[in-house]
Enzyme design. Structure first.
Site, mmCIF file in Angstrom:
data_model
loop_
_atom_site.group_PDB
_atom_site.id
_atom_site.type_symbol
_atom_site.label_atom_id
_atom_site.label_comp_id
_atom_site.label_asym_id
_atom_site.label_seq_id
_atom_site.Cartn_x
_atom_site.Cartn_y
_atom_site.Cartn_z
ATOM 1 C CB SER A 1 -6.584 -15.166 112.644
ATOM 2 O OG SER A 1 -6.526 -16.559 112.883
ATOM 3 C CE LYS A 2 -6.358 -11.146 119.273
ATOM 4 N NZ LYS A 2 -7.529 -10.548 119.832
ATOM 5 N NE ARG A 3 -7.824 -20.250 112.803
ATOM 6 C CZ ARG A 3 -7.086 -20.790 111.849
ATOM 7 N NH1 ARG A 3 -6.418 -21.888 112.083
ATOM 8 N NH2 ARG A 3 -6.996 -20.239 110.651
ATOM 9 N N GLY B 1 -1.275 -17.883 116.605
ATOM 10 C CA GLY B 1 -0.333 -17.462 117.644
ATOM 11 C C GLY B 1 0.439 -16.243 117.169
#
Ligand code: GLU
Length: 481
Positions: A250-252, A254
């Site tokens: 996920s975006k987490r 990066g």
């Protein structure tokens, strides 16, 4: 068959697959992998690869996201065989199919109000049941006049629905777990579930290859397809990509957008492609595959059942491989903007020529385009070039005295070629009774201002006599400290 057949095409070669991204952000690498698998499947079987932008969620879809997705797909050379289909443009057709189902008694009008629906959910929660609509309008015809209604599918009440998934195996869900889901909202707009089924049918899609986050939708989609009497596609649900920590990527984590890998990291498209191919698909011990080999070998059987983990070191090593393989002039074109950004100016024609001549050496050591730009900066440095701390420390009195001898010997060379340069530098080392490294290190520092670089002979050759000697003079003249 309750709805008129409306094929968009009559000339597609089967199997027909599609990539169907929702344009709510950049193309993430999971989506890119789905696109790649669809593309390779189509090419392997001589079929057709289509692209549908699922932009029916007007609030969340943006033109910028559409552009970013198309741009990333073009960069990855995953272009569809037909013009892009925009789902939002097909809403009238979706409505038509829902109305045909209504007319055939396979769907019904539901006049339940939001308050009633909320009460139903509350009740189900209290009784520990899934929060399903209780089908209260399924068999009613006492329709209130002038009131808005939703259209719901008459989902099967008994039995099971099995998805014979080509990756996951058979996945069965009891009819009791499916509800009479909505096809048209009370404002008349089609739901995602309806649009997907209609578009896949009209586009002639024979195989649905997508992320396994959609597996839970598939039983509902099959119920709808069966109500319509349409042919069922083959399904292949690919496990999600996970981050190094084992959680869904996920975006987490990066850097999950394709653009980031292209723009910020400087990864080559063929490297990202090869890396994504191997992330969740395998064929024996094949690691580095060209597009042609991937097309020849790709099959659904090679897709693994468990989630693959994203591994940056692996991507970098695959990229380093493709950097070494890449054409010199192509790398120059790719790296020049990065160099210009670092220098704050455009390299001139002479410098571009220098860069091209240095490329065979430079590319053997770079992990990505950023690294390549970094390692080529010495070519563009203006005299006196700046020294990093390690290079400055290295240029002590002894080093500068060796450098002076090197300068003398090089200045006397009749021809400035690699063999002559190598012989001259080696002779200085032998005469001084020191190893070659002792002599090479100060040359490197003088020419590049750093302590790491490709072979010093290559650098001397590429920089040429005047510039090399001038940089050596500068370094000899520098007082340490
Ligand atoms: N639009 C969906 C998504 O982006 C894909 C739907 C599908 O492949 O059926 O996740």
């Amino acid at each position: 068959m309750v709805a008129s057949e409306a094929p968009l095409y009559t000339d597609l070669r089967p199997p027909v697959v599609r990539f169907a991204p929702s344009p709510t952000g950049y193309l993430h690498i999971g989506g890119a992998r789905t696109a790649l698998f669809n593309y390779l499947f189509a090419r392997h079987h001589g079929g057709t690869f289509l692209l549908r932008i699922e932009d029916t969620d007007r609030a969340r879809s943006t033109q910028a996201a559409i552009d970013a997705i198309l741009d990333s797909l073009a960069w990855l050379r995953l272009e569809p065989d037909r013009p892009v289909v925009f789902q939002s443009a097909r809403a009238a057709r979706h409505v038509e199919v829902a109305e045909a189902l209504l007319a055939a008694g396979r769907a019904y009008r539901c006049y339940a109000t939001p308050e009633e629906l909320e009460a139903m959910r509350e009740k189900a929660r209290a009784e520990g049941r899934p929060p399903h609509y209780d089908r209260r309008w399924r068999d009613r015809t006492d329709w209130p006049e002038g009131k808005p209604f939703a259209v719901r599918l008459k989902a099967p009440l008994h039995g099971h629905i099995t998805v014979d998934d080509r990756v996951q195996g058979p996945v069965t869900v009891a009819a009791s777990e499916l509800d009479d889901f909505i096809l048209l909202r009370s404002d008349g707009t089609p739901t995602y579930m309806l649009s997907v089924v209609v578009d896949d049918h009209d586009m002639g899609v024979t195989h649905v290859i997508r992320g396994d986050d959609h597996l839970s939708n598939t039983h509902r989609q099959l119920a709808l397809i069966r109500a319509l009497g349409w042919p069922e596609p083959v399904y292949a649900h690919v496990p999600m990509i996970h981050g190094p920590d084992g959680a869904k990527l996920s975006k987490r984590h990066g850097a999950v957008g394709v653009e980031t890998w292209r723009d910020e990291k400087g990864i080559l498209p063929e490297a990202l492609e090869n890396y994504l191919l191997r992330l969740g698909w395998g064929h024996g011990d094949a690691e580095l595959l060209t597009r042609e080999e991937a097309i020849r070998l790709f099959d659904l059987e090679g897709i693994g059942r468990s989630p693959a983990r994203f591994d940056l070191a692996k991507l970098e090593s695959v990229n380093a491989h493709y950097m070494r393989q890449a054409d010199d002039a192509r790398l120059v074109a790719l790296v020049l903007p990065r160099i210009a950004a670092r220098l704050g100016r455009e390299p001139d024609a002479r410098e571009r020529e220098l860069l091209l001549r240095s490329m065979p050496e430079l590319k053997t050591r770079a992990k990505d385009l950023n690294g390549l730009a970094e390692s080529s900066l010495y070519l563009f440095a203006r005299r006196p070039i700046s020294m990093d701390a390690a290079a400055a420390a290295l240029l002590d009195d002894e080093a500068r005295s060796l450098l002076g001898r090197v300068r003398e010997s090089l200045a006397g060379l009749a021809a400035w070629d690699r063999a002559g340069l190598e012989a001259a530098v080696k002779a200085v080392a032998t005469k001084a009774g020191v190893g070659l490294g002792k002599v090479a290190a100060p040359i490197r520092a003088a020419l590049t201002g750093t302590t790491v670089s490709p072979s010093v002979f290559g650098i001397l050759e590429v920089l040429g006599r005047d510039e090399s000697l001038a940089r050596i003079d500068d370094a000899c003249a520098t007082r340490k400290g």
